[in-house]
Each structure stands twice: as structure tokens, then as C-alpha cells.
Design a protein around this motif. Sequence first.
Motif, PDB file in Angstrom:
ATOM      1  N   ALA A  31       0.838  -1.205   0.000  1.00 52.84           N
ATOM      2  CA  ALA A  31       0.000   0.000   0.000  1.00 52.84           C
ATOM      3  C   ALA A  31       0.871   1.252   0.000  1.00 52.84           C
ATOM      4  CB  ALA A  31      -0.940   0.000   1.198  1.00 52.84           C
ATOM      5  N   LYS A  63       1.951   5.241  -0.549  1.00 53.09           N
ATOM      6  CA  LYS A  63       1.231   6.476  -0.223  1.00 53.09           C
ATOM      7  C   LYS A  63       1.431   7.565  -1.267  1.00 53.09           C
ATOM      8  CE  LYS A  63       4.935   8.409   2.694  1.00 53.09           C
ATOM      9  NZ  LYS A  63       5.295   8.879   4.054  1.00 53.09           N
ATOM     10  N   SER A 107      -7.363   0.156  -7.352  1.00 52.30           N
ATOM     11  CA  SER A 107      -7.648   1.493  -6.810  1.00 52.30           C
ATOM     12  C   SER A 107      -8.285   1.358  -5.435  1.00 52.30           C
ATOM     13  CB  SER A 107      -8.538   2.270  -7.777  1.00 52.30           C
ATOM     14  OG  SER A 107      -7.868   2.483  -9.004  1.00 52.30           O
ATOM     15  N   THR A 108      -9.581   1.049  -5.392  1.00 51.19           N
ATOM     16  CA  THR A 108     -10.223   0.751  -4.101  1.00 51.19           C
ATOM     17  C   THR A 108     -10.645  -0.711  -4.022  1.00 51.19           C
ATOM     18  OG1 THR A 108     -12.371   1.492  -4.920  1.00 51.19           O
ATOM     19  CG2 THR A 108     -11.021   3.112  -3.765  1.00 51.19           C
ATOM     20  N   ASP A 162      -2.051  -1.945  -3.694  1.00 56.41           N
ATOM     21  CA  ASP A 162      -3.299  -1.326  -3.253  1.00 56.41           C
ATOM     22  C   ASP A 162      -3.079   0.184  -3.116  1.00 56.41           C
ATOM     23  OD1 ASP A 162      -5.587  -0.485  -1.986  1.00 56.41           O
ATOM     24  OD2 ASP A 162      -5.623  -2.109  -0.512  1.00 56.41           O
ATOM     25  N   LYS A 216      -5.088   2.550  -2.198  1.00 56.83           N
ATOM     26  CA  LYS A 216      -6.105   3.223  -1.387  1.00 56.83           C
ATOM     27  C   LYS A 216      -5.561   4.404  -0.593  1.00 56.83           C
ATOM     28  CE  LYS A 216      -5.502  -0.215   2.290  1.00 56.83           C
ATOM     29  NZ  LYS A 216      -6.124  -1.392   2.936  1.00 56.83           N
ATOM     30  N   ARG A 217      -4.260   4.389  -0.244  1.00 55.15           N
ATOM     31  CA  ARG A 217      -3.689   5.504   0.528  1.00 55.15           C
ATOM     32  C   ARG A 217      -3.429   6.734  -0.339  1.00 55.15           C
ATOM     33  NH1 ARG A 217       1.594   3.743   3.010  1.00 55.15           N
ATOM     34  NH2 ARG A 217       1.340   5.559   4.381  1.00 55.15           N
ATOM     35  N   ASN A 247      -5.112   9.088  -1.898  1.00 55.33           N
ATOM     36  CA  ASN A 247      -6.519   9.497  -1.911  1.00 55.33           C
ATOM     37  C   ASN A 247      -6.696  11.014  -1.890  1.00 55.33           C
ATOM     38  OD1 ASN A 247      -5.648   9.964   0.675  1.00 55.33           O
ATOM     39  ND2 ASN A 247      -7.200   8.732   1.690  1.00 55.33           N
ATOM     40  N   GLY A 301      -7.114   6.386  -4.958  1.00 58.17           N
ATOM     41  CA  GLY A 301      -7.774   5.984  -3.723  1.00 58.17           C
ATOM     42  C   GLY A 301      -8.991   6.817  -3.364  1.00 58.17           C
ATOM     43  N   SER A 305     -12.707   7.864  -3.435  1.00 51.02           N
ATOM     44  CA  SER A 305     -13.968   7.189  -3.748  1.00 51.02           C
ATOM     45  C   SER A 305     -14.998   8.207  -4.221  1.00 51.02           C
ATOM     46  CB  SER A 305     -14.499   6.456  -2.521  1.00 51.02           C
ATOM     47  OG  SER A 305     -14.994   7.373  -1.554  1.00 51.02           O
ATOM     48  N   SER A 359     -13.879   3.717  -6.893  1.00 51.05           N
ATOM     49  CA  SER A 359     -12.977   4.795  -7.284  1.00 51.05           C
ATOM     50  C   SER A 359     -13.339   5.310  -8.670  1.00 51.05           C
ATOM     51  CB  SER A 359     -11.541   4.263  -7.295  1.00 51.05           C
ATOM     52  OG  SER A 359     -10.705   5.049  -8.100  1.00 51.05           O
TER      53      SER A 359
END
Length: 555
Positions: A59, A61, A84-85, A105, A107-108, A110, A127, A129, A155
Motif C-alpha cells: 500500500a 502512499k 484502486s479501491t 493497493d 487506497k492511501r 486518496n 484511492g 472514492s 474509485s
Amino acid sequence: MILPINVKESDFKAAIAKFEAVLGKEWVFKSEEDLNLYRDAYSPQWDDEDEPIPSLALAPKNVKEVQAIVKIANEYKIPLFPISTGKNLGYGSCAPQQRGQVVVDLKRMNKIIEVNDKRNFCIVEPGVSYFDLYEYVEKNNLNVFLDIPDPGWGSPLGNALDHGWGYSYGMYRDHFGSHCGMEVVLANGEILRTGMGALPGSKTFAENKYGYGPYVDGLFSQSNFGIVTKMGFWMMPKPEHYMLLSIKMKRREDLIPAVEILNYLEDSFIVGWPQYFSPLNPPYGKPMNAELKSYLTSKNGKADLDKIQNYALRNGIPYWNIDVSVYGCKSVCDANLHYIKERFKVIEGVDIFIVEEYDLPMNLEQKKKMKHKVTLGIPNMEIFWISTRGETFDPSDGHVWFSPIIPRDGNELLKCQNVYMDLFSELNMESPITPFSHPRSWMYRAFCFMLAFHNSRTDREYNLKVRQAYRAMVKVAAQNGWGDYRAAPTFQDDVMGAYSFNNHALRRFHENLKDHLDPNGILAPGRGGIWPKNLRDNRFANNRRDEAILKGDKR
């Protein structure tokens, strides 16, 4: 420990140590408990030895960490699978393409980089949504909305890259078509910006798609040529007024002129998304009327169309209902309503009325009771259960979507019903298709005749039968000129295989690009049916294994 294909355990452990040094140990997920969260909850290969379960999940950042991951993966020839998500339910969810691939992943990452309600665009990271973006817009009182799918936890970037669709005007419903500009980390770790983004200091990253030279954005959708880390989107200005109309028709054949009329209205931007459905279908979770159900097989094992039609007329049930969104100021919506009624006068007995209408901005109570929230870009989870495990499914462990694109034509839709009903009869399976099954109209200028194949976590033989049926559907669709637009990893080789013009010229073109852009084959091998040269023997591996099982070979 699950290992990536062709990677030694010692090399994998060395790579893990380097990933941890870059990301921090807390963002390198390697326990079975963590990795189970990256399984496809609806996998048609559940608990099979080749179920696509990751060996590791990472993950990052920021873009710099994505570049570092790619560098390490190249060093040890480790296959990566970016998400993405990871909410791609029915199409693989957050699972990798192949067992042992390392999920990246995002997701971070975002950040909502920019939303502009004067020029009507946004720029977001993977990330972010739909909920995140909507809340940002509402909090800052901005006069735009982004077209969204259901449910709202996905996402915008991820949905667009998999050719997802939504519910407003056609130009916005096409989520990849309404994207503008992207930033990509290539397989060699280099950062690429497309379109106007390639101009340093560009002020129109998310406004002009093309920039200068060849338009390359499409290469990064449903493919494995790079990891997209930033994307722009065109947003729709909020209208002053919204009106939802219902169009009810009495006869099955009424669909033919109705589609033609709505094609004109939609392509003229008089109406937005038309939602087709039939009131003969029971509400979700409710059984079909026994008398009506008996007519589905009462004519030599096939549906008796006359009896179904008579049943609808006798009980005062419209054969078709179409909900249509109208946007504008109040006077424009009223004028368009009058015009729509005039166009539909050619259909005998048609009934058109207003379901609901609102001045914008809406208050919270209005938003809560609104019938189709998604048509105004309001994300929600209200229909989440339709796309998940629920009591309406048997078995009740999820599903995979079969999603062929067919012409936006009423005659072709009725033909499609007949073709699929006949195929399910040949497969000796109860057909989910009926003479009142409706098209999905998210696609702009085409229909999607979508159905769910339900699967099981306990009955592996049933899942094998589902996989057989799905592959048969892909072939029959292709024979009729219909092509699946999106598929779970298990079936992506089958779908790409159907796009076979000129001895698979398109696939060969993809593979030539893959070999040059990603010579080590580290980015999502097999994604979209595109395999790197070192793994091309894996194409149709799932099919070969299923064939062996059917011949009685040991699993």
C-alpha cells in the motif's frame, strides 16, 4: 506461503525486505488474515488450487513509492497487480489476475487534487472514492457533480479504467470517455503524463484530452501497460431543475418504437439516462407469480409469448416501464415533457407521467427520498445488496457478471432474449433470461444485456458448471456480433479471444506493446487477456484445467 509464478522463495523474501524498507512494515501485508481480504469474495474458482489469491499486498502512499515498488519488482521479476479501491464486484473485486501476483493497493493515494466548478472538471488520485469526491463538493458548495455508478464506494479512476458507466447524460455516463488526462507509472518506473499533461506547467490537464501527437490514454484502460496514479474528469454542472418521468407501455412489441424514440431524445440531449425494466419481473427477493412462471415453459418447453402478453393485459400490468431523467431549468423541463409526450403518441395506450421533480439544490430530506439518487451524482449503497450475496441468489455466495454489448435496437433486444433462453435450455440450466428481461442502458449508444452467474463457496462442481456456461455464452454472443465488455479474471482470455478479427490482430498488437513496454512482464500479467512473452503459455490455463476435470482427471 503462496509464491509468484517462477519466483524463488529466497528472491521473494529478499524483495519483501526491500518493499518493507520503502513502505514501512505496516504497509506490507503478508499474513494469511490480511491476504484473505484481497480474495475475490465472488470468485467462480473459490478454494480451487488456482484461485487467484495474492502472495503479498503493498500500500504505497505516493507516486515515488509506486516507482520504488516497480523497480524492486523488475529486479526480482515479481508480478504486480494494481487496484484502486478494489470494489470491482462481479468482475474480480480486489483479487489479482493470477494466483501469487502481488497486489499494489492504491487506497492511501486518496488526494482530491482539484475540483473546478467554473470550468467543470476534477483531478483525483486512485484511492479517492465517489463518496469522498461528493462530500468534498458538498462541503465546499461547488456547483458540479461527477457521474457515478452503483454502489458509491468505488474509485472514479478505477471504474473509468475498467470502462464503467453511470446514470446521467450519455457524454458523462461513459466514465472513461469523460476522463481527461492521466499520470502513469510505466513498467520501467518512469512517470508519463498524457494529453495536455505532457506540457510542463499545463493549465488544461483535465480540459483538453489530446494535447499533441497520438492519443494514448486508451492503452491504459483494461490493460497492463502502466499504473495510473492521477486522472482528470469532466464534471456535469448541477441543473436548476430535475424531473423523473415514467413511461409505461402495454405490449412487448412496444419496446421497438420506444427504443427508436428514446435514441433520438437521448442523442439530442433532451433526456438523460433511460432505465428500462418490466413490471412483470418480481421485486428483488420476491418469487415470480406462479401462473406467469408457468408460461415461461408452457409451449414445448419454451415461453408462450401470447399467454404472457394476455396475462399482462388481463392484470393491468405494463409490459415495459422506462424511467427517464430530464435536466434543465423548470420551463425547459416542462417543455421537454410536452415534447416527449408528443413523440410517444405513436404507441397505443402509452402512459407518461412525472414520478418526482425537484428544484436544486435539494435539501437532505429530498435527497433521502429521491428514487434514483445516482442520476444526480449522489453516491449511496442502497442497491448494494443487488450486487452481493443475498437471499435472492441460489447458491447465495455471490456472482460473476456476463455483460455483452448489443445494438441499441428493440428488435435486437428481443432476439437476444430468444438466443439466451435457447442456450440455457441446451445447457439444461434454468434461464435467468425471460421474454421480459430488459437491457441495461448505461452505455451511451449501445445496450448491455447483462446477467449474473451465481456461484458457491461450497459446491465446486456447481462453479465448474457456471464456468462452462459463461464460456458458452461468450461464444454464442460473438456468433451474433455481441461482445462482452468487461469480465472477471477467470474469463478474460475467453473474452479477448472472441475479439479475433484478422487472426487476433488486436491481441497481437497488445502483446507487441507489452513486450516493449514491460519486457520483464511484471505489470498484471494476463490482465485483459494480454500476456507477456514469458507467460504466454498461461493463456487459457483455466480452460485447460476445467477440460481436464471434465475428462475425469484429478483436480
